[in-house]
Design an enzyme around this catalytic site. Structure first.
Site, PDB file in Angstrom:
ATOM      1  N   LYS A  42      -4.342   2.382  -4.645  1.00  0.00           N
ATOM      2  CA  LYS A  42      -2.935   1.987  -4.454  1.00  0.00           C
ATOM      3  C   LYS A  42      -2.624   0.761  -5.307  1.00  0.00           C
ATOM      4  O   LYS A  42      -1.581   0.690  -5.953  1.00  0.00           O
ATOM      5  CB  LYS A  42      -2.664   1.709  -2.965  1.00  0.00           C
ATOM      6  CG  LYS A  42      -2.581   2.989  -2.149  1.00  0.00           C
ATOM      7  CD  LYS A  42      -2.635   2.755  -0.655  1.00  0.00           C
ATOM      8  CE  LYS A  42      -2.696   4.104   0.065  1.00  0.00           C
ATOM      9  NZ  LYS A  42      -2.949   3.998   1.495  1.00  0.00           N
ATOM     10  N   GLN A  96      -3.414  -0.500   6.050  1.00  0.00           N
ATOM     11  CA  GLN A  96      -4.272   0.680   5.899  1.00  0.00           C
ATOM     12  C   GLN A  96      -4.904   1.069   7.245  1.00  0.00           C
ATOM     13  O   GLN A  96      -5.468   0.229   7.935  1.00  0.00           O
ATOM     14  CB  GLN A  96      -5.373   0.381   4.863  1.00  0.00           C
ATOM     15  CG  GLN A  96      -6.274   1.547   4.553  1.00  0.00           C
ATOM     16  CD  GLN A  96      -5.540   2.685   3.837  1.00  0.00           C
ATOM     17  OE1 GLN A  96      -4.731   2.463   2.944  1.00  0.00           O
ATOM     18  NE2 GLN A  96      -5.815   3.914   4.245  1.00  0.00           N
ATOM     19  N   ASP A 149       5.330   3.142   4.339  1.00  0.00           N
ATOM     20  CA  ASP A 149       4.555   4.271   4.861  1.00  0.00           C
ATOM     21  C   ASP A 149       5.438   5.219   5.678  1.00  0.00           C
ATOM     22  O   ASP A 149       5.065   6.362   5.933  1.00  0.00           O
ATOM     23  CB  ASP A 149       3.438   3.750   5.785  1.00  0.00           C
ATOM     24  CG  ASP A 149       2.058   3.924   5.188  1.00  0.00           C
ATOM     25  OD1 ASP A 149       1.924   4.693   4.209  1.00  0.00           O
ATOM     26  OD2 ASP A 149       1.106   3.311   5.710  1.00  0.00           O
TER      27      ASP A 149
END
Ligand code: NDP
Length: 302
Positions: A57, A101, A124
């Protein structure tokens, strides 16, 4: 289907590259307006797979010209410490996207953390506000990256979703449920008739066999075979499973939830694993982050 039939492959690597190019162009335009899109990823603990995802990422967001930062915290981090960090990032104007995460260590409640992220920075798309906006059909929220990547693959490959029978195997909050919410909207990439299957579904294959679009996100290696697929259907394999393989030097290989060799003899179009849905997830994360920065730039009149 004739015996020699082979499905057309939907190339996630190429589609993701096209999206990353578009993102890089948008980032350059924003930089001219004095806004540098910023993505901050928070990694708690030392889960090996998470470390790889986070590194990818960071690399991809930097390649697109974004300001990217990864904050690594020890596995002993308390929930209060993590929430304090999220609050600091919520208030930081240089941060347009925050991603914590998953999975998190057991002393931290992931739902509490997700609810703490400012919805306008939740790239997200997991905050209840963004989940609600997706369901209602509002487009000013953020949609989860993996299912929105699937929609992009369908649209950019010219797969007709309108009126199609779409069957999803899996009902998780990160893939199956948002996938259904997207496909049912009355807009491009939507207007499908949607069925969601799960481990309690009776006669799973009766459902998969009538799908024009079959999306499999069950996390069960090669569970869907060619004879579970309607001839000519589009098959999207979200699954990522590592299975033992003595013919490989590494002793294992990556495979999807679809048995590719038999499925490609029946399907009209199919995504491979790897090289299908996987690359789309990061591309959509970058797109969400640049959209967040665009909204900030528009709101400030820059
Ligand atoms: P979850 O484990 O959270 O959910 C799996 C779902 O599949 C559950 O709803 C479960 O049903 C259902 N299921 C499991 N076995 C069966 C079965 N035999 N028949 C019918 N339904 C079944 O997984 P995720 O949604 O997080 O991920 C799914 C897969 O996608 C994994 O392989 C994961 O690695 C991959 N993935 C890939 C991504 C990418 O970027 N390519 C991103 C995210 C995930 P029930 O609810 O009843 O238990």
């Amino acid at each position: 289907m004739p015996a020699e039939h082979v499905a057309q492959r939907i190339d996630g690597v190429a589609i993701a590259a096209a999206i990353r190019d578009e993102v890089a162009r948008d980032v350059a335009l924003l930089r001219e307006r004095g806004v540098v899109p910023g993505l901050t990823v928070v990694l708690v603990g030392d889960d090996a797979a998470s470390a790889v995802y986070v590194a990818n990422k960071e690399k991809s967001s930097k390649a697109a010209g974004m300001a990217s930062e990864t904050i690594r915290l020890p596995s002993t981090t308390s929930q209060a410490e993590l929430l304090a960090l999220v609050e600091r990032l919520n208030a930081d104007e240089s941060v347009h996207g925050i991603l914590v995460q998953m999975p998190l260590p057991s002393q931290i409640d992931a739902d509490v953390v997700i609810r703490h992220i400012a919805p306008e920075k939740d790239v997200d798309g997991f905050h209840p506000v963004n989940v609600g906006k997706l369901l209602i059909g509002h487009t000013d929220g953020f949609m989860p990256c993996t299912p929105s990547g699937v929609i992009e693959m369908l649209v950019r490959s010219g797969v007709e979703t309108r009126g199609a029978e779409a069957v999803i195997v899996g009902r998780s909050n990160i893939v199956g449920k948002p996938m259904a919410a997207m496909l049912v909207q009355s807009r491009a990439g939507g207007d499908a008739t949607v069925t969601i299957c799960h481990s309690r579904s009776r006669d799973l294959h009766a459902h998969t066999r009538r799908a024009d679009i079959l999306i499999v996100a069950a996390g069960k290696a090669e569970m869907i075979h060619g004879d579970h697929i309607k001839p000519g259907a589009t098959v999207i394999d979200v699954g990522m499973n590592r299975v033992a393989d003595s013919t490989r030097a590494s002793g294992s290989r990556l495979c999807g939830d679809v048995h590719f060799a038999s499925a490609e003899r029946v399907a009209g179009r199919i995504t491979p694993v790897p090289g299908g849905v996987g690359p789309m997830t990061i591309a959509m994360l970058l797109r969400n982050t640049v959209r967040s920065a665009q909204r900030v730039a528009d709101a400030s009149g820059r």
